[in-house]
Design a protein around this motif. Structure first.
Motif, PDB file in Angstrom:
ATOM      1  N   PRO A  53     -11.059   2.183  -3.931  1.00 25.58           N
ATOM      2  CA  PRO A  53     -10.691   3.355  -3.129  1.00 25.58           C
ATOM      3  C   PRO A  53     -11.177   4.669  -3.714  1.00 25.58           C
ATOM      4  O   PRO A  53     -11.491   5.610  -2.974  1.00 25.58           O
ATOM      5  CB  PRO A  53      -9.165   3.287  -3.098  1.00 25.58           C
ATOM      6  N   GLU A  54     -11.273   4.736  -5.040  1.00 28.81           N
ATOM      7  CA  GLU A  54     -11.668   5.988  -5.680  1.00 28.81           C
ATOM      8  C   GLU A  54     -13.083   6.426  -5.285  1.00 28.81           C
ATOM      9  O   GLU A  54     -13.354   7.631  -5.176  1.00 28.81           O
ATOM     10  CB  GLU A  54     -11.581   5.855  -7.202  1.00 28.81           C
ATOM     11  N   VAL A  55     -14.006   5.462  -5.075  1.00 27.94           N
ATOM     12  CA  VAL A  55     -15.373   5.868  -4.720  1.00 27.94           C
ATOM     13  C   VAL A  55     -15.406   6.442  -3.304  1.00 27.94           C
ATOM     14  O   VAL A  55     -16.247   7.293  -2.990  1.00 27.94           O
ATOM     15  CB  VAL A  55     -16.380   4.702  -4.854  1.00 27.94           C
ATOM     16  N   GLU A  56     -14.501   5.986  -2.461  1.00 33.41           N
ATOM     17  CA  GLU A  56     -14.397   6.556  -1.120  1.00 33.41           C
ATOM     18  C   GLU A  56     -13.745   7.937  -1.177  1.00 33.41           C
ATOM     19  O   GLU A  56     -14.193   8.885  -0.513  1.00 33.41           O
ATOM     20  CB  GLU A  56     -13.598   5.628  -0.203  1.00 33.41           C
ATOM     21  N   GLY A  57     -12.680   8.054  -1.980  1.00 34.27           N
ATOM     22  CA  GLY A  57     -12.000   9.338  -2.090  1.00 34.27           C
ATOM     23  C   GLY A  57     -12.901  10.424  -2.652  1.00 34.27           C
ATOM     24  O   GLY A  57     -12.924  11.557  -2.149  1.00 34.27           O
ATOM     25  N   VAL A  80     -16.124   8.971   8.995  1.00 34.29           N
ATOM     26  CA  VAL A  80     -15.983   7.700   9.714  1.00 34.29           C
ATOM     27  C   VAL A  80     -15.198   6.701   8.864  1.00 34.29           C
ATOM     28  O   VAL A  80     -15.061   6.842   7.659  1.00 34.29           O
ATOM     29  CB  VAL A  80     -17.363   7.120  10.102  1.00 34.29           C
ATOM     30  N   HIS A  81     -14.695   5.706   9.513  1.00 35.51           N
ATOM     31  CA  HIS A  81     -13.956   4.571   8.937  1.00 35.51           C
ATOM     32  C   HIS A  81     -13.202   4.902   7.641  1.00 35.51           C
ATOM     33  O   HIS A  81     -13.480   4.354   6.560  1.00 35.51           O
ATOM     34  CB  HIS A  81     -14.826   3.332   8.759  1.00 35.51           C
ATOM     35  N   VAL A  82     -12.243   5.797   7.746  1.00 32.97           N
ATOM     36  CA  VAL A  82     -11.376   6.125   6.612  1.00 32.97           C
ATOM     37  C   VAL A  82     -10.518   4.891   6.314  1.00 32.97           C
ATOM     38  O   VAL A  82      -9.779   4.412   7.183  1.00 32.97           O
ATOM     39  CB  VAL A  82     -10.483   7.335   6.930  1.00 32.97           C
ATOM     40  N   SER A  83     -10.601   4.382   5.090  1.00 31.79           N
ATOM     41  CA  SER A  83      -9.881   3.139   4.784  1.00 31.79           C
ATOM     42  C   SER A  83      -8.867   3.291   3.665  1.00 31.79           C
ATOM     43  O   SER A  83      -8.062   2.382   3.451  1.00 31.79           O
ATOM     44  CB  SER A  83     -10.883   2.033   4.392  1.00 31.79           C
ATOM     45  N   ALA A  84      -8.916   4.416   2.948  1.00 24.12           N
ATOM     46  CA  ALA A  84      -8.133   4.532   1.722  1.00 24.12           C
ATOM     47  C   ALA A  84      -7.258   5.775   1.726  1.00 24.12           C
ATOM     48  O   ALA A  84      -7.623   6.813   2.292  1.00 24.12           O
ATOM     49  CB  ALA A  84      -9.060   4.558   0.508  1.00 24.12           C
ATOM     50  N   ARG A  85      -6.152   5.665   1.047  1.00 24.88           N
ATOM     51  CA  ARG A  85      -5.236   6.796   0.911  1.00 24.88           C
ATOM     52  C   ARG A  85      -5.935   7.983   0.271  1.00 24.88           C
ATOM     53  O   ARG A  85      -5.704   9.139   0.657  1.00 24.88           O
ATOM     54  CB  ARG A  85      -4.026   6.370   0.077  1.00 24.88           C
ATOM     55  N   GLU A  86      -6.807   7.720  -0.702  1.00 31.68           N
ATOM     56  CA  GLU A  86      -7.488   8.799  -1.410  1.00 31.68           C
ATOM     57  C   GLU A  86      -8.362   9.638  -0.479  1.00 31.68           C
ATOM     58  O   GLU A  86      -8.411  10.872  -0.615  1.00 31.68           O
ATOM     59  CB  GLU A  86      -8.339   8.221  -2.544  1.00 31.68           C
ATOM     60  N   SER A  87      -9.070   8.998   0.438  1.00 33.63           N
ATOM     61  CA  SER A  87      -9.908   9.765   1.363  1.00 33.63           C
ATOM     62  C   SER A  87      -9.055  10.498   2.390  1.00 33.63           C
ATOM     63  O   SER A  87      -9.364  11.635   2.771  1.00 33.63           O
ATOM     64  CB  SER A  87     -10.927   8.853   2.046  1.00 33.63           C
ATOM     65  N   LEU A  88      -7.963   9.877   2.832  1.00 31.68           N
ATOM     66  CA  LEU A  88      -7.055  10.563   3.754  1.00 31.68           C
ATOM     67  C   LEU A  88      -6.454  11.798   3.090  1.00 31.68           C
ATOM     68  O   LEU A  88      -6.293  12.847   3.735  1.00 31.68           O
ATOM     69  CB  LEU A  88      -5.956   9.612   4.217  1.00 31.68           C
ATOM     70  N   GLN A  89      -6.136  11.707   1.806  1.00 27.21           N
ATOM     71  CA  GLN A  89      -5.586  12.862   1.110  1.00 27.21           C
ATOM     72  C   GLN A  89      -6.579  14.017   1.090  1.00 27.21           C
ATOM     73  O   GLN A  89      -6.194  15.185   1.262  1.00 27.21           O
ATOM     74  CB  GLN A  89      -5.202  12.469  -0.323  1.00 27.21           C
ATOM     75  N   ALA A  90      -7.857  13.717   0.906  1.00 31.69           N
ATOM     76  CA  ALA A  90      -8.879  14.770   0.907  1.00 31.69           C
ATOM     77  C   ALA A  90      -8.977  15.425   2.284  1.00 31.69           C
ATOM     78  O   ALA A  90      -9.120  16.656   2.399  1.00 31.69           O
ATOM     79  CB  ALA A  90     -10.229  14.192   0.491  1.00 31.69           C
ATOM     80  N   ILE A  91      -8.912  14.607   3.325  1.00 25.41           N
ATOM     81  CA  ILE A  91      -8.963  15.139   4.690  1.00 25.41           C
ATOM     82  C   ILE A  91      -7.745  16.007   4.968  1.00 25.41           C
ATOM     83  O   ILE A  91      -7.846  17.123   5.505  1.00 25.41           O
ATOM     84  CB  ILE A  91      -9.048  13.977   5.700  1.00 25.41           C
ATOM     85  N   PRO A 137     -14.459  -1.786   2.309  1.00 28.17           N
ATOM     86  CA  PRO A 137     -13.796  -3.086   2.476  1.00 28.17           C
ATOM     87  C   PRO A 137     -12.349  -2.922   2.936  1.00 28.17           C
ATOM     88  O   PRO A 137     -11.799  -1.817   2.943  1.00 28.17           O
ATOM     89  CB  PRO A 137     -13.853  -3.685   1.067  1.00 28.17           C
ATOM     90  N   PHE A 138     -11.748  -4.033   3.303  1.00 30.11           N
ATOM     91  CA  PHE A 138     -10.320  -4.020   3.597  1.00 30.11           C
ATOM     92  C   PHE A 138      -9.565  -3.742   2.302  1.00 30.11           C
ATOM     93  O   PHE A 138      -9.984  -4.142   1.220  1.00 30.11           O
ATOM     94  CB  PHE A 138      -9.896  -5.344   4.230  1.00 30.11           C
ATOM     95  N   ARG A 139      -8.451  -3.033   2.427  1.00 29.57           N
ATOM     96  CA  ARG A 139      -7.725  -2.504   1.276  1.00 29.57           C
ATOM     97  C   ARG A 139      -6.361  -3.169   1.108  1.00 29.57           C
ATOM     98  O   ARG A 139      -5.856  -3.818   2.043  1.00 29.57           O
ATOM     99  CB  ARG A 139      -7.508  -1.002   1.470  1.00 29.57           C
ATOM    100  N   PRO A 140      -5.721  -2.975  -0.037  1.00 29.46           N
ATOM    101  CA  PRO A 140      -4.334  -3.423  -0.203  1.00 29.46           C
ATOM    102  C   PRO A 140      -3.424  -2.786   0.848  1.00 29.46           C
ATOM    103  O   PRO A 140      -3.723  -1.714   1.404  1.00 29.46           O
ATOM    104  CB  PRO A 140      -3.987  -2.936  -1.614  1.00 29.46           C
ATOM    105  N   LYS A 141      -2.307  -3.434   1.107  1.00 36.27           N
ATOM    106  CA  LYS A 141      -1.454  -3.085   2.252  1.00 36.27           C
ATOM    107  C   LYS A 141      -0.965  -1.637   2.233  1.00 36.27           C
ATOM    108  O   LYS A 141      -0.773  -1.035   3.292  1.00 36.27           O
ATOM    109  CB  LYS A 141      -0.256  -4.030   2.316  1.00 36.27           C
ATOM    110  N   HIS A 142      -0.750  -1.055   1.065  1.00 32.22           N
ATOM    111  CA  HIS A 142      -0.201   0.300   1.064  1.00 32.22           C
ATOM    112  C   HIS A 142      -1.168   1.309   1.678  1.00 32.22           C
ATOM    113  O   HIS A 142      -0.749   2.361   2.171  1.00 32.22           O
ATOM    114  CB  HIS A 142       0.214   0.731  -0.347  1.00 32.22           C
ATOM    115  N   HIS A 143      -2.455   0.988   1.694  1.00 29.83           N
ATOM    116  CA  HIS A 143      -3.415   1.868   2.359  1.00 29.83           C
ATOM    117  C   HIS A 143      -3.241   1.827   3.877  1.00 29.83           C
ATOM    118  O   HIS A 143      -3.473   2.831   4.556  1.00 29.83           O
ATOM    119  CB  HIS A 143      -4.839   1.481   1.974  1.00 29.83           C
TER     120      HIS A 143
END
Length: 482
Positions: free
Chosen positions: A215-219, A239-250, A292-298
């Motif tokens: 997730p960190e590389v996406e964030g 596009v295709h936001v998959s991780a909490r880290e990228s959502l936090q940046a947005i 990729p698909f992420r752990p459930k908390h994402h």
């Protein structure tokens, strides 16, 4: 002429009992008692007990894509036909030029491939390299071809990945033209290094895919793209936001007033990363996509993003490869063609997991499956609305209908479904595209070539666009606010 009667019309901003009268490919009237206005012989859909909503728009698909040494199994006819069966009446696909290929040459090729589409379509165009011809072609695409969005891959090193200099140049040009920049945000350099380390350690199976794309590389990449866009004042769509880290940046950028948009995939909302550690390597490889698909908390974070409005759209990244194609990476996960399907099932998944579980209201469902995409990409209210003058693209939705999703019964041209075995409640009973019934109670009536290319005007006609045009005349980026 077509009359949809006795239904409950649900749009992004209201819910009401109304009939919908369509003629000539357009909605002519919305209101009660329209049966009296329909001439004898008009086709009628009785939507009693059902909902009538704008047809879905999938803003992220890849039909017939040449990629990683093969070509996606779904072409523009089979893919859009499958979408119609699930209530999606328009796609925005991607023109992806090879490095050093002229953008206009690639655009013409994709337009030719798309002539067989059964539903309406439009294109984002990717910038995969840079010289003066790219600068010129971007202008032609916006001014003459109805393209108002340009895609940038921060991943896929040594292929279509672009560096920060190209991002700067392309974002600047998009800003000048009143276009929006879209970004696949993953730090491709870090991904490449992680891939080499994993292979050197003997990790060659599909589990190497998520390990090389944490997730960190996406964030990091999301934040970098957003900050480059901030310097230039250009709107940016992740596009295709998959991780909490990228959502936090947005979320952080939006709270600062920056014009940033985010997209969630139906798959990322419900499928987790456990699929990659299956003993069935073919099953695991079938799920390889990026991010990729992420752990459930994402997943929880993504749902919260949709609920809060920090993620505005939902898509599929529909890019299908069959088992024999995925087998290209049997001994090296970096060679597995990236992509999964889902265009037929996106709206079913969003309804069942969103509306049925109280995460989304019906009106929010319309926003994230059609209206917001139409507004962000400047085709509202032609699309994404049910109003006089809008395109007659409708889905009649039976909230009580149930269906078990399976590759044995889906209409995708691929031998696997990432939602396999999932039973959903809430499905399309009828789909109307351009005023024609193209799906009715399981009967798919898609026509090869019936889809129309949809021009998407630049934002120069808006107040925001006018301001950007005035800045462009000065030929210097807007100063950053202190």
């Amino acid at each position: 002429m077509l009359l949809v009667k006795n239904g409950t019309v649900v749009t992004a901003d209201q819910t009401r009992r109304a009939d919908v009268l369509c003629d000539g490919g357009l909605i002519r009237a919305v209101g009660e008692g329209l049966a009296a206005e329909a001439p004898a012989g008009a086709e009628v859909i009785d939507a009693g007990g059902q909902l009538v909503m704008p047809g879905g728009i999938d803003p992220h698909t890849h039909m017939q894509l040449p990629f990683m040494g093969t070509v996606a199994s779904e072409d523009f006819y089979t893919g859009t036909a499958a979408g119609l069966a699930g209530g999606t009446t328009m796609i925005i696909d991607f023109v992806i030029p090879a490095p050093e290929q002229p953008l206009m040459e690639a655009y013409r090729q994709w337009r030719e491939w798309a002539e067989k589409a059964a539903a309406d379509y439009s294109f984002h165009v990717a910038v995969t390299w840079w010289d003066d011809s790219v600068h010129k072609d971007m202008g032609t695409l916006v001014r003459e071809c109805g393209v108002n969005s340009f895609k940038h891959f921060m991943a896929y090193k040594n292929a279509i990945m672009v560096d920060d200099e190209i991002l700067f140049r392309s974002f600047t040009r998009a800003w000048e033209l009143g276009a929006i920049a879209t970004v696949h945000a993953e730090n491709g350099d870090v991904v490449f290094q992680l891939q080499q380390e994993l292979l050197a350690r003997g990790i060659t199976g599909p589990e190497g895919h998520p390990l090389s794309r944490p997730p960190e590389v996406e964030g990091e990449a999301t934040n970098r793209a957003i900050r480059i866009a901030q310097v230039l004042g250009v709107p940016v769509y992740i596009v295709h936001v998959s991780a909490r880290e990228s959502l936090q940046a947005i979320t952080r950028a939006r709270s600062e007033g920056q014009r940033v948009f985010g997209e969630a995939l139906a798959g990322h909302l419900v499928v987790d990363d456990s699929v990659y550690w299956s003993d069935d390597k073919e099953f695991a490889a079938a799920h390889v996509m990026s991010p990729p698909f992420r752990p459930k908390h994402h997943q929880d974070a993504l749902w919260h993003g949709l609920q809060s409005g920090n993620l505005q759209t939902t898509a599929t990244d529909h890019c299908c490869f069959c088992a024999d194609q995925k087998a290209m990476g049997r001994d090296d996960f970096t060679r597995i063609p990236n992509g999964t399907g889902g265009i037929e099932n996106r709206m079913e998944i969003l309804w069942d997991e969103g509306v049925n579980k109280g995460r989304l209201t019906m009106n929010e469902f319309v926003r994230v499956t059609s209206a917001n995409t139409a507004q962000i990409f400047n085709i509202y209210p032609r699309k994404g609305a049910i109003a006089a003058g809008s395109d007659a693209d409708l889905v009649v939705w039976d909230p009580a209908a149930t269906k078990t999703i399976s590759a044995k019964t889906h209409r995708h041209n691929v031998d696997f479904n990432i939602f396999e075995g999932r039973t959903v409640t809430g499905c399309a009973s009828h789909t109307v595209s351009g005023g024609k019934v193209v799906f009715a109670n399981g009967d798919l009536r898609a026509e090869n070539g019936a889809g129309r290319y949809v021009d998407r005007p630049s934002f120069q006609s808006t107040a925001l666009g006018d301001a950007l045009a005035r800045r462009a005349e000065r030929k210097t980026p807007a100063p950053r606010k202190r």
